[in-house]
Write a protein that holds these residues in place. Sequence first.
Motif, PDB file in Angstrom:
ATOM      1  N   GLY A 185       0.831  -1.212   0.000  1.00 57.47           N
ATOM      2  CA  GLY A 185       0.000   0.000   0.000  1.00 57.47           C
ATOM      3  C   GLY A 185       0.859   1.253   0.000  1.00 57.47           C
ATOM      4  N   LEU A 186       1.943   1.210   0.750  1.00 58.89           N
ATOM      5  CA  LEU A 186       2.823   2.382   0.819  1.00 58.89           C
ATOM      6  C   LEU A 186       3.525   2.591  -0.526  1.00 58.89           C
ATOM      7  N   ILE A 187       3.960   1.497  -1.132  1.00 56.53           N
ATOM      8  CA  ILE A 187       4.624   1.633  -2.437  1.00 56.53           C
ATOM      9  C   ILE A 187       3.629   2.169  -3.466  1.00 56.53           C
ATOM     10  N   SER A 424      -5.597  15.163  17.511  1.00 56.13           N
ATOM     11  CA  SER A 424      -5.212  13.833  17.977  1.00 56.13           C
ATOM     12  C   SER A 424      -3.696  13.657  17.795  1.00 56.13           C
ATOM     13  N   HIS A 425      -3.248  13.503  16.538  1.00 52.53           N
ATOM     14  CA  HIS A 425      -1.818  13.215  16.309  1.00 52.53           C
ATOM     15  C   HIS A 425      -0.897  14.281  16.941  1.00 52.53           C
ATOM     16  N   PHE A 426      -1.163  15.552  16.643  1.00 52.48           N
ATOM     17  CA  PHE A 426      -0.179  16.569  17.036  1.00 52.48           C
ATOM     18  C   PHE A 426      -0.274  16.957  18.512  1.00 52.48           C
ATOM     19  N   SER A 458       7.149   8.671  14.903  1.00 50.68           N
ATOM     20  CA  SER A 458       7.589   8.430  13.517  1.00 50.68           C
ATOM     21  C   SER A 458       6.451   8.697  12.541  1.00 50.68           C
ATOM     22  N   LEU A 459       5.261   8.275  12.903  1.00 53.88           N
ATOM     23  CA  LEU A 459       4.108   8.479  12.031  1.00 53.88           C
ATOM     24  C   LEU A 459       3.873   9.977  11.793  1.00 53.88           C
ATOM     25  N   ASN A 460       3.948  10.728  12.864  1.00 49.19           N
ATOM     26  CA  ASN A 460       3.707  12.173  12.726  1.00 49.19           C
ATOM     27  C   ASN A 460       4.778  12.842  11.871  1.00 49.19           C
ATOM     28  N   VAL A 465       6.251  15.499   6.762  1.00 43.78           N
ATOM     29  CA  VAL A 465       7.144  15.515   5.602  1.00 43.78           C
ATOM     30  C   VAL A 465       6.377  15.248   4.305  1.00 43.78           C
ATOM     31  N   THR A 466       5.421  14.315   4.340  1.00 40.89           N
ATOM     32  CA  THR A 466       4.763  13.926   3.087  1.00 40.89           C
ATOM     33  C   THR A 466       3.265  14.222   3.064  1.00 40.89           C
ATOM     34  N   LEU A 467       2.570  13.752   4.084  1.00 42.05           N
ATOM     35  CA  LEU A 467       1.104  13.790   4.000  1.00 42.05           C
ATOM     36  C   LEU A 467       0.569  15.200   3.713  1.00 42.05           C
ATOM     37  N   GLN A 470       2.493  17.013   0.380  1.00 44.10           N
ATOM     38  CA  GLN A 470       2.424  16.356  -0.934  1.00 44.10           C
ATOM     39  C   GLN A 470       1.077  15.707  -1.217  1.00 44.10           C
ATOM     40  N   ILE A 471       0.278  15.501  -0.208  1.00 44.29           N
ATOM     41  CA  ILE A 471      -1.005  14.824  -0.447  1.00 44.29           C
ATOM     42  C   ILE A 471      -2.165  15.784  -0.151  1.00 44.29           C
ATOM     43  N   ILE A 472      -2.264  16.183   1.105  1.00 43.35           N
ATOM     44  CA  ILE A 472      -3.438  16.988   1.479  1.00 43.35           C
ATOM     45  C   ILE A 472      -3.486  18.301   0.706  1.00 43.35           C
ATOM     46  N   LEU A 663      -5.118   3.231   3.146  1.00 38.64           N
ATOM     47  CA  LEU A 663      -3.838   2.928   3.798  1.00 38.64           C
ATOM     48  C   LEU A 663      -3.923   3.151   5.313  1.00 38.64           C
ATOM     49  N   LEU A 664      -4.719   4.127   5.708  1.00 40.65           N
ATOM     50  CA  LEU A 664      -4.781   4.503   7.128  1.00 40.65           C
ATOM     51  C   LEU A 664      -5.873   3.759   7.897  1.00 40.65           C
ATOM     52  N   SER A 665      -6.630   2.918   7.204  1.00 37.41           N
ATOM     53  CA  SER A 665      -7.767   2.277   7.887  1.00 37.41           C
ATOM     54  C   SER A 665      -7.528   0.810   8.202  1.00 37.41           C
TER      55      SER A 665
HETATM   56  C1  LIG Z   1      -6.356  11.645   3.071  1.00 35.05           C
HETATM   57  C2  LIG Z   1      -6.073  12.454   4.273  1.00 35.05           C
HETATM   58  C3  LIG Z   1      -5.586  11.708   5.417  1.00 35.05           C
HETATM   59  C4  LIG Z   1      -5.323  12.540   6.624  1.00 35.05           C
HETATM   60  C5  LIG Z   1      -4.688  11.699   7.666  1.00 35.05           C
HETATM   61  C6  LIG Z   1      -4.365  12.311   8.917  1.00 35.05           C
HETATM   62  C7  LIG Z   1      -3.484  11.744   9.804  1.00 35.05           C
HETATM   63  C8  LIG Z   1      -2.578  10.563   9.479  1.00 35.05           C
HETATM   64  C9  LIG Z   1      -1.150  10.881   9.846  1.00 35.05           C
HETATM   65  C10 LIG Z   1      -0.100  10.392   9.207  1.00 35.05           C
HETATM   66  C11 LIG Z   1      -0.152   9.667   7.940  1.00 35.05           C
HETATM   67  C12 LIG Z   1       1.167   9.710   7.207  1.00 35.05           C
HETATM   68  C13 LIG Z   1       0.984   9.189   5.798  1.00 35.05           C
HETATM   69  C14 LIG Z   1       2.280   9.224   5.096  1.00 35.05           C
HETATM   70  C15 LIG Z   1       2.216   8.659   3.699  1.00 35.05           C
HETATM   71  C16 LIG Z   1       3.641   8.641   3.255  1.00 35.05           C
HETATM   72  C17 LIG Z   1       3.926   8.245   1.872  1.00 35.05           C
HETATM   73  C18 LIG Z   1       5.434   8.338   1.707  1.00 35.05           C
HETATM   74  O1  LIG Z   1       6.117   9.149   2.293  1.00 35.05           O
HETATM   75  O2  LIG Z   1       5.981   7.575   0.962  1.00 35.05           O
HETATM   76  O3  LIG Z   1      -2.843   9.391  10.278  1.00 35.05           O
HETATM   77  O4  LIG Z   1      -3.871   8.647  10.209  1.00 35.05           O
END
Ligand SMILES: CCCCC/C=C\[C@@H](/C=C\CCCCCCCC(=O)O)OO
Length: 742
Positions: A185-187, A424-426, A458-460, A465-467, A470-472, A663-665
């Motif tokens: 999923g990450l790849i 929550s996370h932060f 690490s998750l945060n 760095v990415t979420l 580069q995504i949101i 990926l997060l669920s």
């Molecule tokens: C689609 C919006 C999702 C918002 C999620 C909020 C919080 C999330 C925190 C961390 C997730 C990190 C995801 C990183 C993906 C990295 C990909 C890469 O670097 O290769 O937690 O649930």
Amino acid sequence: MQSVTQHGAASGAAGRPNLPTPPPHVAAALPDPHTILKHPSEEEYFSQIAPEAVEHAPLPSFDPGVFNNELLKLRLYPTLDPKDPTKVKEPEGNIVEGTYMGTQLALAEAARRTHTRFRYASLFDVLGVEPSLPRLMSLEEQRKLYQYSAYPKNADGTPAPYPPHLEHIPSDQDYSLFAIFNKIGLIETQVILQKITPDEDGFRGRTKEWILEKLRAVAYGGEPEKGINIQDVVDYNRHHRKCGTDLARGGNIGLLDDWYSDRRFADQQFTGTNPTTITRASPSWIAGFKKAAEIGGYGKWVSALSKADPASLFVQDGSYLRKAIGVSDPEAVVQYKPPGADDNWAVGAVSLFQLHEDGKLHPIAICIDYKGSMEKSVTIFNRRMAPSDPSNGEKEDWPWRCAKTSAQVTDWMRHELAVHLTLSHFVEEAIIVATNRTIPMTHAVYKILSPHWYKTLSLNAGARVTLIPQIISDLVGISLDQCYSYIRHAYDTYDFVKSYVPNDLDRRGFPNTPEGLEHPRYKNYPYAKNILALWCTLRTYVKSKLLLSFPTDASVAADKPIQDWVREVKTAASIPSFPEIKTIDQLVDAVTMCIHIASPFHSAVNYLQNFYQAFVVAKPPSLCRPPPRTLEQLRAYKEPDLVAALPINRQRQWLLAAQVPWLLSFRVEADRSLLNYAASQWNVYKYKTSPAEQAVREASRKLYGDLQALQKKFFYNSAAMDKGSIPYMVLDPGFTAVSILI
Ligand SMILES: CCCCC/C=C\[C@@H](/C=C\CCCCCCCC(=O)O)OO
Ligand SMILES: [Fe+2]
């Protein structure tokens, strides 16, 4: 034939992409979509989710006061069979927990019983090679390792992007993203982000096209101009979804025939991904909506609102959008064009609901984007006055559906950026850093909190760095700087004490006792019942443990680490609403809150993302067209207008908006659930003999028993909702994660 995407898939007739449709025998074997609404029988349910007996389940949780990796290496390495590292010899003799032999037994048990991906991590723990156990450090060492980033301003005076967080992750807390997420999923996510090119980077010999083809299982690449309608997206979703790794086993809201209905829209305020912000309407909102009803000529609603009990009216208030992103003009259009993509629009919608005495929540009106006053905003009222009104016109009520989509866009941003990521996370990360800087690892507060920090740091870091960049920021209708501002606004307006579960329910206009929530009016709000029950259970546990170290209020007030902790959280962690702690009850509340944020609260807002968001048209992150400027424009909306506002022909946007929630669920592994944590605590203290240790064992045994009882209660709370409701089991303690680990 027209090219649908830059990745080369060609579209078929009527602009549909040429994607494989399942052969008839596969289609026939697919489950009836309505099975996602069916509660299993009580027996079925408990046979599926009841944890294994304590003897089989627990992974011991570790007491940092006892552990030291250097010693572990010396003591434990010789007990392993050097030819087969999976074999761990059990020590002989009388094992006393709290000694190294006791520790050794606990680790051996962990290694033997852990059949999950953590198996080798546990062995590494034993070997001391890749430790996930906290290393026993002095407070001085802790303070050196746990340093805050700058906040609120960078050295050059510009605003710092994120709330106070950890500058460098200590090695024992450093997990690669591959140890956090599903690897494939990450790849896949990295391919969408174009961070890797599979054919170059050698992803099992697969090409980028191969991976993207797989990913199209969640994407609909169509062109609305060519006649694609929403039903096409619905049909597509029935047979093209990612594999079921979440609580709903791959089901999503798009499988329900009435996914767009008032009922499903209202239900999500109580049991969706964000059941935490619906709030009793203030007199000024009620007056504002009455005014809007007059302006719009909704005579029936003017009179209905005048007669309604104000206590039955609730709002989802997203009106603060512009303030939160630092836009001073209340009428400014909020729009952002990500590099190389088309524009997105954000809206600050306000939705008004009525909670009927029989527990049905009904949407009354939606102000699609609040612009400083109701006069300057577009507000539409529901044609259906009550939940019992006929629902056969709902599907074609395009203006109202557009308004509900705006409300969903507003909540997407509020839920993901504010509630989930920030509150929550932060917030938890700021607490983790503050605790490490002020409280020694051997202190009761540290010991009770640290098991709830697993993987969070690490998750945060991955989120920062990415979420977000580069995504949101590519999905929402605001710029990256505005995302930072929105996050900081959520952080700076957070009230720690007012967010304690009983206080939070009260300030939002709901009863804050289990008895109060028993009223049939709240039967469709199991989140409220469950989160309160978990709060009370955790609080009892926390109190019984802390009383062992702090028997009097005076002992709390005199404890230097606790007083330092309070100061640190208020100042360096920038949470000024953190309480003064002079009594045992104040301490218990604050510690319970830190666990609540990491465990039940995060689970509630995290693990339903795939169900509600992977079917992107039901809850898109932004609008792809500007919102209508007048009520007349909105009233003239037809299906193509809604289609144009959805990311139906924006493949990258759709892919990310569906892939990341998936990926997060992922369901939490059984050995990282809250229930298992309780069992393991109980187990760890099995061999402890002193009265204080026995008291801890008793507290853990009670926690485990209480959580098991809550599993049943939550099943009944879910079953008590109106017929046809989507089951709400995300807070089952067997599914609730012990920490923010995804
Ligand atoms: C689609 C919006 C999702 C918002 C999620 C909020 C919080 C999330 C925190 C961390 C997730 C990190 C995801 C990183 C993906 C990295 C990909 C890469 O670097 O290769 O937690 O649930
Ligand atoms: Fe999360």
